[in-house]
Design a protein around this motif. Structure first.
Motif, PDB file in Angstrom:
ATOM      1  N   LEU A 536       0.499  -1.159  -0.554  1.00  0.00           N
ATOM      2  CA  LEU A 536       0.365  -0.508   0.237  1.00  0.00           C
ATOM      3  C   LEU A 536       0.889   1.285   0.175  1.00  0.00           C
ATOM      4  O   LEU A 536       0.300   2.594  -0.723  1.00  0.00           O
ATOM      5  CB  LEU A 536      -1.052   0.412   1.408  1.00  0.00           C
ATOM      6  N   TYR A 540       0.248   3.542  -2.969  1.00  0.00           N
ATOM      7  CA  TYR A 540      -0.406   4.580  -2.680  1.00  0.00           C
ATOM      8  C   TYR A 540       0.773   6.049  -3.085  1.00  0.00           C
ATOM      9  O   TYR A 540       0.035   7.340  -4.101  1.00  0.00           O
ATOM     10  CB  TYR A 540      -0.829   5.812  -1.002  1.00  0.00           C
ATOM     11  N   ILE A 552      -5.368   0.416   5.492  1.00  0.00           N
ATOM     12  CA  ILE A 552      -4.003   0.921   5.522  1.00  0.00           C
ATOM     13  C   ILE A 552      -3.859   0.151   7.467  1.00  0.00           C
ATOM     14  O   ILE A 552      -4.664  -0.217   8.370  1.00  0.00           O
ATOM     15  CB  ILE A 552      -3.634   1.973   6.249  1.00  0.00           C
ATOM     16  N   PHE A 556       2.564   1.068   7.164  1.00  0.00           N
ATOM     17  CA  PHE A 556       2.183   2.381   6.116  1.00  0.00           C
ATOM     18  C   PHE A 556       3.094   3.203   6.131  1.00  0.00           C
ATOM     19  O   PHE A 556       2.928   3.851   7.235  1.00  0.00           O
ATOM     20  CB  PHE A 556       0.941   2.389   6.269  1.00  0.00           C
ATOM     21  N   ASP A 558       3.564   7.913   4.077  1.00  0.00           N
ATOM     22  CA  ASP A 558       2.944   8.308   2.938  1.00  0.00           C
ATOM     23  C   ASP A 558       4.092   8.953   2.813  1.00  0.00           C
ATOM     24  O   ASP A 558       5.244  10.196   3.403  1.00  0.00           O
ATOM     25  CB  ASP A 558       2.214   9.050   3.214  1.00  0.00           C
ATOM     26  N   LEU A 756      -4.794  11.388   5.895  1.00  0.00           N
ATOM     27  CA  LEU A 756      -4.733   9.710   6.154  1.00  0.00           C
ATOM     28  C   LEU A 756      -4.633   9.893   7.799  1.00  0.00           C
ATOM     29  O   LEU A 756      -4.728   7.993   7.769  1.00  0.00           O
ATOM     30  CB  LEU A 756      -3.178  10.416   5.933  1.00  0.00           C
ATOM     31  N   ALA A 760      -6.718   6.290   8.683  1.00  0.00           N
ATOM     32  CA  ALA A 760      -6.338   5.235   8.844  1.00  0.00           C
ATOM     33  C   ALA A 760      -7.268   4.367  10.642  1.00  0.00           C
ATOM     34  O   ALA A 760      -6.973   3.346  10.569  1.00  0.00           O
ATOM     35  CB  ALA A 760      -4.528   5.562   9.848  1.00  0.00           C
ATOM     36  N   ASP A 763      -9.772   2.941   8.738  1.00  0.00           N
ATOM     37  CA  ASP A 763      -9.989   1.096   8.815  1.00  0.00           C
ATOM     38  C   ASP A 763      -9.837   0.697  10.221  1.00  0.00           C
ATOM     39  O   ASP A 763     -10.525  -0.180   9.974  1.00  0.00           O
ATOM     40  CB  ASP A 763      -8.783   1.286   7.757  1.00  0.00           C
TER      41      ASP A 763
END
Length: 825
Positions: A536, A540, A552, A556, A558, A756, A760, A763
């Protein structure tokens, strides 16, 4: 002038006599040259060197029949030499020779003119000249000659001519079948064999087979097989009948007259390997037609083919296996052959002959395709071990079909487990590197079939099979590319294998393929999606999108949009980089068990630090960037351990060896990502606040307000430029001495931070939402909600964009001006 008797033993003298104006001298000189040339090839070359052929060529049109006859005899006997044929072609003697084939001409001239033409017709150029100069009609007419030598030479010449497909059609138009069938009754075997060989060539054409049947040629051929005194003709006869079996009409004609039953009875009784081999080959060619397969099945041809597998001849076994492969297209035949033939074919896999092995495994491949029953028979016949051994075969055909059989067996769970226990994935690593497209395709397909569990995927990974598999994605062969994409899609089912595939460049290759309308396929698109779904952070980064099914989890991160062609770095690799002024990497790691291990009071005083157990101290060392605290931890821990050791030492013997094992372990331990206890608290708090709410809409609104509250609250649109979130990010990076920032540490976040965090937490607590990256630090979440509908109607869900910045909790319907404005700069 009185008669002069000349005697000479010098060939040069005789050649000079060919220039004489006297017919008697010419005739005797030609006769002498014929006798001289008949002895050996050396004499032929001698005459060639003396220029005899040029003089003889002029005599082919001589008025005296005896001179002309003797000259043709010399040509006929000398034409067997290669150098002589070359000169004859240059002299263009074919037209002169063909002119000698008139009906009223001397039989001896016919004999030697056809002999010369038969020698020359071996070469393609001469064939064309004979054909273009109309020689076929004369040669066919001479098949009815009373002289056996003329018959033999004529049919031999025709046999050589019909090797060309254009001449075959012309011969058929000239009605060559009746005279050829007449030659089958000749008392000379050489003529019969040449006639059968000619029939075998021309009966490859369907029209000729029809003419053969109309002239009762099939009955005549079957009569030859029934006649044991003509056993020397049986092989050639079977070759002609083999061609006839390819035609439904001819086969039905044979069947109606009882000839097919007689033919199979003859074949079953025969023990001659050449006859058995040719019969099996004939059945193979005939079985390509669906109607013919049915007729052969009705006549129990399977029984004959199975009996051939028991012979001692490898060639017969090969031909029988190939015939079984062809007959498998008929489902009834496949059932019969599978039940009785598979055990025999499995035994042939142990043969030392590679061709036998290839033919047997090809038959097994066809027998087990779309036939669960036959695959069970292979397993019961203990065929798995020989099939695995066949993966080391030297021939590509054997290798490809062995893989195909094992793939067919994989459809049954018990067989698949047994095959996997033999290390199938390790064995497939070699075929994946093959240069043969058929082997590549079968191997990739097998990887897709056996890669259904983590153990086999791990085995392929350890065997180095992922690299060759990725290379197959670039294949120019469409089937190879499709099967390789399928295999990658299956292998990408677990994160570890997906990560390795990404490291080896699978993502770049798949993206390149999917950009091409000609090269992409459904499996390449699915493989790319699957690969990213199990990676993931990279999905992303590359795609800028996570769907509601992309959950997520811890780990994880970003790191922003990755440029095409640039390597995507792991979190550990990123952690080793020096602090930069680039955008911070936002990290997710809400680990509950780590929080239970370490109490928050560890940060309060040296007294508490001194009580830190060894495992927790190491954890602190690995996960926190505040080096002043870490140094204190290490200092108190080592001092305490040394003091304890001193107390445990015997008074009389003091060991002064320093205790440094713990310090070494601290330095050599593997890097672990730092935990984010604040994020864990966010999730716990959000669960208590949001889960009691009854509708998804209420939960989404509440979560949006919760996230906004944790990241600086609502911001007025007009004052967005004054919301200085960058300053806090820089401070956090400096404080942590790292480009990696846990999301829980961010208290002043902009669009992409909030989106984000929303994703998070959502989920974790079960709110389905997607995460979309925009431009210039924009990102947003989309949720699907069902609108209120009239009773009895169920409307499809609508997508809404969640506002986390300006009016936290406001849900904007996708496609509206307000939603578009929120997503724009």
């Amino acid at each position: 002038f009185d008669p002069l008797l000349v005697e000479s033993k010098a060939p040069a003298t005789v050649v000079l006599m060919l220039s004489s104006p006297e017919n008697e001298v010419l005739a005797k000189a030609c006769e002498a040259l014929y006798k001289f040339a008949s002895k050996d090839d050396e004499n032929k070359l001698t005459l060639l060197g003396l220029g005899a052929l040029e003089h003889l060529y002029k005599l082919l049109s001589h008025k005296d029949p005896i001179v002309r006859r003797n000259a043709v005899m010399v040509f006929g006997i000398m034409a067997s030499n290669h150098d002589v044929k070359k000169l004859l072609r240059e002299l263009d003697v074919t037209n002169s020779l063909l002119s000698q084939l008139t009906p009223g001409e001397d039989v001896v001239i016919h004999e030697f003119a056809t002999l010369c033409l038969a020698h020359m017709a071996v070469e393609y150029i001469t064939k064309i000249k004979i054909f273009e100069q109309g020689g076929l009609g004369s040669l066919i007419r001479l098949l009815g000659s009373l002289d056996p030598d003329v018959q033999k030479n004529s049919v031999e010449c025709i046999y050589l001519l019909v090797q060309d497909f254009q001449i075959r059609a012309a011969v058929r138009e000239l009605n060559v079948i009746p005279p050829l069938l007449g030659l089958l009754e000749s008392e000379y075997p050489v003529i019969q064999v040449l006639a059968l060989q000619t029939l075998e060539v021309i009966s490859k054409d369907r029209e000729t087979r029809m003419i053969l049947g109309e002239n009762k040629g099939l009955e005549l051929l079957l009569n030859i097989l029934e006649n044991n005194t003509l056993s020397d003709l049986h092989i050639e006869t079977l070759a002609v009948l083999g061609n006839c079996l390819e035609d439904v009409h001819a086969l039905q004609l044979i069947q109606l007259t009882g000839g097919l039953e007689k033919l199979l009875s003859f074949l079953e009784a025969s023990t001659v390997p050449d006859i058995q081999k040719n019969a099996a080959k004939a059945i193979t060619k005939a079985a390509y037609d669906d109607e013919i397969r049915k007729i052969l099945h009705w006549e129990d041809v399977e029984k004959f083919l199975l009996s051939l597998l028991e012979t001692n001849s490898d060639e017969v076994k090969i031909a029988a296996s190939q015939a079984i492969s062809a007959m498998c297209e008929n489902l009834d035949s496949k059932r019969v052959l599978g039940l009785q033939g598979i055990p025999q074919l499995v035994q042939l896999l142990s043969s030392d002959n590679e061709e036998v092995k290839e033919a047997a495994v090809t038959a097994l491949s066809n027998l087990t395709t779309a036939s669960p029953r036959n695959t069970s028979v292979v397993a019961e016949a203990r065929g798995i071990e020989p099939l695995m051994s066949t993966l080391n075969a030297q021939r590509d055909g054997a290798l490809a079909n062995a893989i195909a059989v094992l793939t067919n067996l994989s459809l049954q769970e018990s067989s698949r487990i047994r095959i996997q226990s033999h290390g199938i994935m390790s064995a497939l690593a070699g075929p994946l590197r093959s240069t043969n497209s058929q082997v590549q395709s079968k191997a990739a397909f097998a990887v897709a079939a056996f890669g259904c569990d983590a153990d086999t995927r791990s085995e392929l990974r350890k065997a180095g099979g992922l690299g060759p598999l990725i290379r197959l994605l670039r294949s120019k062969n469409e089937e190879v590319r499709r099967n390789a994409s399928w295999a990658v899609m299956v292998c990408a089912s677990d994160e570890r294998t997906a990560a390795e595939l990404c490291r080896l460049g699978a993502l770049d290759v798949l993206e390149e393929i999917n950009l091409s309308s000609k090269r992409k396929n459904k499996f390449s698109e699915a493989a790319l999606e699957k690969l990213l779904d199990n990676n993931l952070p990279q999905k992303y980064s590359r795609m800028g999108y996570l769907s509601s099914s992309n959950i997520i989890t811890n780990g994880f991160y970003d790191c922003g949009q990755t440029k095409r062609g640039k390597k995507f770095l792991s979190l550990e690799e990123l952690s080793k980089q020096e602090l930069t002024d680039r955008r911070a990497i936002i990290f997710i790691n809400a680990t509950a068990q780590e929080k239970e291990k370490i109490s928050p009071t560890f940060h309060l005083s040296p007294v508490n630090l001194s009580k830190c157990p060894a495992g927790e101290l190491i954890y602190l060392k690995l996960n926190f960037r505040d080096y002043s605290i870490l140094n204190k931890c290490i200092f108190f821990y080592v001092r305490k351990r040394r003091a304890k050791k001193e107390e445990e030492k015997p008074k009389e013997g003091i060991n002064v060896t320093p205790e440094v094992q713990e310090e070494i372990s601290l330095e050599n331990s593997r890097w672990l990502p730092p935990p984010d206890f604040t994020l864990l608290d966010y999730i716990d708090d959000a669960s208590k606040i949001i889960l009691p709410l009854t509708t998804t809409r209420e939960q989404a609104v509440a979560l949006a307000q919760f996230v906004a509250d944790k990241m600086g609250g609502p911001v007025e649109k007009e004052k967005l430029h004054n919301f200085s979130w960058e300053l806090q990010m820089s401070e956090l990076e400096f404080e942590l001495k790292s480009n990696i920032v846990p999301i829980g540490r961010i208290t002043k976040g902009t669009f992409y931070h909030r989106a984000l965090l929303f994703k998070a937490i959502a989920d974790r607590i079960g709110i389905g939402c997607s995460l979309v990256r925009g431009q210039y630090n924009r990102a947003w979440n989309e949720v699907k909600l069902v609108e209120d509908s009239p009773k009895g109607l169920l409307l499809p869900p609508q997508e809404y964009v969640v506002d986390l910045m300006f009016e936290p909790g406001c849900l904007m319907k996708q496609g509206t001006a307000k939603a578009d404005q929120y997503k724009r700069i």
